[in-house]
Design a protein around this motif. Sequence first.
Motif, PDB file in Angstrom:
ATOM      1  N   VAL A   1      24.241  23.102   0.644  1.00 34.63           N
ATOM      2  CA  VAL A   1      23.830  21.809   1.329  1.00 34.63           C
ATOM      3  C   VAL A   1      24.044  21.493   2.749  1.00 34.63           C
ATOM      4  CG1 VAL A   1      24.681  19.409   1.253  1.00 34.63           C
ATOM      5  CG2 VAL A   1      24.637  20.821  -1.046  1.00 34.63           C
ATOM      6  N   LEU A   2      25.174  22.183   3.234  1.00 32.30           N
ATOM      7  CA  LEU A   2      25.359  21.996   4.682  1.00 32.30           C
ATOM      8  C   LEU A   2      24.504  22.669   5.368  1.00 32.30           C
ATOM      9  CD1 LEU A   2      29.162  22.694   5.028  1.00 32.30           C
ATOM     10  CD2 LEU A   2      28.036  20.518   4.623  1.00 32.30           C
ATOM     11  N   ALA A   3      23.923  23.948   4.715  1.00 35.08           N
ATOM     12  CA  ALA A   3      22.707  24.394   5.543  1.00 35.08           C
ATOM     13  C   ALA A   3      21.400  23.768   5.447  1.00 35.08           C
ATOM     14  CB  ALA A   3      22.523  26.093   4.982  1.00 35.08           C
ATOM     15  N   SER A   4      21.222  23.083   4.471  1.00 30.92           N
ATOM     16  CA  SER A   4      19.805  22.207   4.142  1.00 30.92           C
ATOM     17  C   SER A   4      19.854  21.009   5.042  1.00 30.92           C
ATOM     18  CB  SER A   4      19.716  22.169   2.609  1.00 30.92           C
ATOM     19  OG  SER A   4      20.425  20.900   2.448  1.00 30.92           O
ATOM     20  N   GLY A   5      21.086  20.292   5.263  1.00 30.30           N
ATOM     21  CA  GLY A   5      21.171  19.284   6.002  1.00 30.30           C
ATOM     22  C   GLY A   5      20.748  17.939   4.931  1.00 30.30           C
ATOM     23  N   ALA A   6      20.484  18.317   3.806  1.00 30.87           N
ATOM     24  CA  ALA A   6      19.995  17.064   2.903  1.00 30.87           C
ATOM     25  C   ALA A   6      21.120  16.698   2.239  1.00 30.87           C
ATOM     26  CB  ALA A   6      19.076  17.647   1.594  1.00 30.87           C
ATOM     27  N   TYR A   7      21.780  15.525   2.707  1.00 32.67           N
ATOM     28  CA  TYR A   7      23.153  15.005   2.250  1.00 32.67           C
ATOM     29  C   TYR A   7      23.148  13.902   1.355  1.00 32.67           C
ATOM     30  CZ  TYR A   7      24.466  17.549   6.506  1.00 32.67           C
ATOM     31  OH  TYR A   7      24.886  18.466   7.369  1.00 32.67           O
ATOM     32  N   ILE A   8      22.079  12.976   1.321  1.00 36.45           N
ATOM     33  CA  ILE A   8      21.874  11.968   0.221  1.00 36.45           C
ATOM     34  C   ILE A   8      20.784  12.162  -0.707  1.00 36.45           C
ATOM     35  CG2 ILE A   8      21.109   9.482  -0.022  1.00 36.45           C
ATOM     36  CD1 ILE A   8      22.846   9.056   2.889  1.00 36.45           C
ATOM     37  N   LYS A   9      20.999  11.831  -2.090  1.00 33.17           N
ATOM     38  CA  LYS A   9      20.084  12.415  -3.195  1.00 33.17           C
ATOM     39  C   LYS A   9      19.812  13.871  -2.828  1.00 33.17           C
ATOM     40  CE  LYS A   9      16.709   9.126  -2.341  1.00 33.17           C
ATOM     41  NZ  LYS A   9      15.744   8.465  -2.906  1.00 33.17           N
ATOM     42  N   GLY A  10      18.813  14.371  -2.332  1.00 29.92           N
ATOM     43  CA  GLY A  10      18.965  16.139  -2.404  1.00 29.92           C
ATOM     44  C   GLY A  10      18.498  16.784  -3.732  1.00 29.92           C
ATOM     45  N   PRO A  11      18.017  18.002  -3.761  1.00 33.47           N
ATOM     46  CA  PRO A  11      17.876  18.479  -4.885  1.00 33.47           C
ATOM     47  C   PRO A  11      19.014  18.659  -5.852  1.00 33.47           C
ATOM     48  CG  PRO A  11      17.489  19.979  -3.080  1.00 33.47           C
ATOM     49  CD  PRO A  11      18.007  18.633  -2.556  1.00 33.47           C
ATOM     50  N   ASP A  12      20.167  18.828  -5.428  1.00 35.50           N
ATOM     51  CA  ASP A  12      21.175  18.901  -6.206  1.00 35.50           C
ATOM     52  C   ASP A  12      21.362  17.596  -7.136  1.00 35.50           C
ATOM     53  OD1 ASP A  12      22.947  21.287  -6.412  1.00 35.50           O
ATOM     54  OD2 ASP A  12      22.640  21.041  -4.136  1.00 35.50           O
ATOM     55  N   VAL A  13      21.024  16.400  -6.710  1.00 36.06           N
ATOM     56  CA  VAL A  13      21.247  15.004  -7.354  1.00 36.06           C
ATOM     57  C   VAL A  13      20.422  15.002  -8.423  1.00 36.06           C
ATOM     58  CG1 VAL A  13      21.135  12.701  -7.205  1.00 36.06           C
ATOM     59  CG2 VAL A  13      22.209  14.013  -5.305  1.00 36.06           C
ATOM     60  N   ALA A  14      19.166  15.327  -8.000  1.00 37.82           N
ATOM     61  CA  ALA A  14      17.940  15.603  -9.238  1.00 37.82           C
ATOM     62  C   ALA A  14      18.136  16.262 -10.201  1.00 37.82           C
ATOM     63  CB  ALA A  14      16.517  15.853  -8.662  1.00 37.82           C
ATOM     64  N   ALA A  15      19.021  17.505  -9.854  1.00 37.28           N
ATOM     65  CA  ALA A  15      19.241  18.645 -10.958  1.00 37.28           C
ATOM     66  C   ALA A  15      20.365  17.917 -11.441  1.00 37.28           C
ATOM     67  CB  ALA A  15      19.545  19.878 -10.447  1.00 37.28           C
ATOM     68  N   PHE A  16      21.497  17.159 -11.054  1.00 38.03           N
ATOM     69  CA  PHE A  16      22.462  16.926 -11.760  1.00 38.03           C
ATOM     70  C   PHE A  16      22.145  15.664 -12.815  1.00 38.03           C
ATOM     71  CE2 PHE A  16      25.668  13.707 -12.344  1.00 38.03           C
ATOM     72  CZ  PHE A  16      26.530  14.112 -13.269  1.00 38.03           C
ATOM     73  N   GLU A  17      21.101  14.968 -12.462  1.00 43.59           N
ATOM     74  CA  GLU A  17      20.656  13.727 -13.227  1.00 43.59           C
ATOM     75  C   GLU A  17      19.920  14.356 -14.548  1.00 43.59           C
ATOM     76  OE1 GLU A  17      19.941  10.305  -9.855  1.00 43.59           O
ATOM     77  OE2 GLU A  17      18.090  11.589 -10.449  1.00 43.59           O
ATOM     78  N   ALA A  18      19.172  15.508 -14.407  1.00 43.93           N
ATOM     79  CA  ALA A  18      18.497  16.214 -15.386  1.00 43.93           C
ATOM     80  C   ALA A  18      19.747  16.610 -16.451  1.00 43.93           C
ATOM     81  CB  ALA A  18      17.569  16.888 -14.951  1.00 43.93           C
ATOM     82  N   GLU A  19      20.632  17.331 -15.884  1.00 46.73           N
ATOM     83  CA  GLU A  19      21.724  17.820 -16.577  1.00 46.73           C
ATOM     84  C   GLU A  19      22.670  17.085 -17.155  1.00 46.73           C
ATOM     85  OE1 GLU A  19      21.512  21.694 -13.585  1.00 46.73           O
ATOM     86  OE2 GLU A  19      23.345  20.495 -13.694  1.00 46.73           O
ATOM     87  N   TYR A  20      22.713  15.741 -16.692  1.00 45.12           N
ATOM     88  CA  TYR A  20      23.854  14.653 -17.241  1.00 45.12           C
ATOM     89  C   TYR A  20      22.939  14.172 -18.498  1.00 45.12           C
ATOM     90  CZ  TYR A  20      27.399  11.562 -17.904  1.00 45.12           C
ATOM     91  OH  TYR A  20      28.392  10.633 -18.450  1.00 45.12           O
ATOM     92  N   ALA A  21      21.881  13.870 -18.189  1.00 48.00           N
ATOM     93  CA  ALA A  21      20.868  13.094 -19.122  1.00 48.00           C
ATOM     94  C   ALA A  21      20.646  13.993 -20.434  1.00 48.00           C
ATOM     95  CB  ALA A  21      19.441  12.802 -18.713  1.00 48.00           C
ATOM     96  N   ALA A  22      20.684  15.348 -20.000  1.00 38.24           N
ATOM     97  CA  ALA A  22      20.630  16.219 -21.298  1.00 38.24           C
ATOM     98  C   ALA A  22      21.989  16.364 -22.128  1.00 38.24           C
ATOM     99  CB  ALA A  22      20.220  17.732 -20.986  1.00 38.24           C
ATOM    100  N   PHE A  23      23.118  16.236 -21.189  1.00 38.24           N
ATOM    101  CA  PHE A  23      24.505  16.383 -21.946  1.00 38.24           C
ATOM    102  C   PHE A  23      24.429  15.141 -22.858  1.00 38.24           C
ATOM    103  CE2 PHE A  23      28.825  14.963 -21.445  1.00 38.24           C
ATOM    104  CZ  PHE A  23      29.473  16.138 -22.078  1.00 38.24           C
ATOM    105  N   CYS A  24      24.007  13.835 -22.237  1.00 38.58           N
ATOM    106  CA  CYS A  24      24.255  12.575 -23.072  1.00 38.58           C
ATOM    107  C   CYS A  24      23.340  12.615 -24.243  1.00 38.58           C
ATOM    108  CB  CYS A  24      24.124  11.369 -22.197  1.00 38.58           C
ATOM    109  SG  CYS A  24      25.387  11.363 -20.854  1.00 38.58           S
ATOM    110  N   GLY A  25      22.155  13.219 -24.021  1.00 39.95           N
ATOM    111  CA  GLY A  25      21.079  13.039 -25.043  1.00 39.95           C
ATOM    112  C   GLY A  25      20.187  11.990 -24.650  1.00 39.95           C
ATOM    113  N   VAL A  26      19.885  11.331 -23.664  1.00 41.65           N
ATOM    114  CA  VAL A  26      19.332  10.524 -23.079  1.00 41.65           C
ATOM    115  C   VAL A  26      17.987  10.670 -22.173  1.00 41.65           C
ATOM    116  CG1 VAL A  26      20.962   8.602 -23.469  1.00 41.65           C
ATOM    117  CG2 VAL A  26      20.704   9.871 -21.227  1.00 41.65           C
ATOM    118  N   ARG A  27      16.948   9.984 -21.956  1.00 43.10           N
ATOM    119  CA  ARG A  27      15.997  10.539 -21.160  1.00 43.10           C
ATOM    120  C   ARG A  27      16.080  10.436 -19.838  1.00 43.10           C
ATOM    121  NH1 ARG A  27      10.582  10.306 -22.881  1.00 43.10           N
ATOM    122  NH2 ARG A  27       9.995   8.953 -20.965  1.00 43.10           N
ATOM    123  N   HIS A  28      17.048   9.425 -19.346  1.00 43.92           N
ATOM    124  CA  HIS A  28      17.105   9.235 -18.017  1.00 43.92           C
ATOM    125  C   HIS A  28      18.712   9.027 -17.362  1.00 43.92           C
ATOM    126  CE1 HIS A  28      12.768   8.153 -17.497  1.00 43.92           C
ATOM    127  NE2 HIS A  28      13.084   7.523 -18.618  1.00 43.92           N
TER     128      HIS A  28
END
Length: 367
Positions: free
Chosen positions: A27-54
């Motif tokens: 992340v420090l190398a990318s400079g994307a500190y807010i939202k960023g690809p890890d946020v989208a990935a976490f959102e997808a993983e957490y939705a799957a963990f809960c069994g919800v769409r979003h």
Amino acid sequence: MTDIPLVDLHASHAEVAEEVRAGFDAVLASGAYIKGPDVAAFEAEYAAFCGVRHAVGTANGTDAVELALRALDLPPGAGVVLPANTFVATAEAVVRAGLHPVLVDVDPDHLLIDPARVAAVLPHAAALLPVHLNGQLAPMAALLDLAGDRPVVEDAAQSQGARQDGAASGVRGRIAATSFYPGKNLGAYGDAGAVTTDDDDLATAVRLMGDHGSGRKYVHERFGFNSRMDTLQAVVLRAKLRRLPAWNAARRAAAARYDALLAGLAGVALPRTLPGNEHVWHLYAVRVERDRDAVLAELHAAGIGAGVHYPVPVHLQPAFRHLGHGEGAFPVTERAAGEILTLPLHPQITEDQQIRVAEVLAKAVRG
Ligand SMILES: *Cc1c(COP(=O)(O)O)cnc(C)c1O
């Protein structure tokens, strides 16, 4: 004798340290500190963990509750029913969303919102906001039944991974909010939260409102504010989410061990699990029938980080006096506030530590 903390964030960190460091470096190398690809990935993983769409990341759990409520577009000042026995943030979020908190008492066995009390205030309710306290779900079937067409919003801040009758926390309500405050079962290294829902429109509304009402740069479609998840927090949460099922299982084993160690101890009532619940033991809270504060002091003197969740109920807090509930308004909650004692419990607690907690508690309650 070393101290026994209520929660041990160092021990959890040790298990994810390398992954987190590598992720932070990226992340420090990318400079994307807010939202960023890890946020989208976490959102997808957490939705799957809960069994919800979003799942939509937010800046913290209180914002998540507020955004979930705002997304419903209830009339200003509409009543939202919530338990008096909760962390103050649940009530704050209702007020911040421009709605009116309708507090109700909890049931004496599980200290979860009492459906019979909800039934009594239904004429004043536009939505229900049950809290899945201490790691177990509120009685969802009864609440959904009572709610009818009214939306049920779940405060799932203390119940990541908990289930009831096969359904995960945050799934059966129309929308749910959770918190990744560091001490929660899934904790970040700072503030973070999320809203979960199966409803596409509600998810979009939350996403827009949390980002200045904007889905496209420089276009602000609806009134919003700033409540986004930091990329660094998403790195931590992704690493920890992979461990959460094992960590919750370890919490369950530790709770069962306390149940065995403390069984039959006079003057101490053990926490009870609502039938159908798969508990994740965010907190293991016993009730001490006599002189709780003296018992707490004795545990602290012995280096045991016991706590009280929560010593003063929402309706007796100065900030909520305007709701007009005096002492005696919610007797079950008030009585519990004087008796509850949270014992140290976290995934890495050892049997020796729990034996020591049980010994000191037994000595303290004998006085
Ligand atoms: C922690 C918590 C919140 C608020 O979460 P923050 O991330 O601290 O804002 C809301 N409701 C309950 C029941 C909580 O335990």
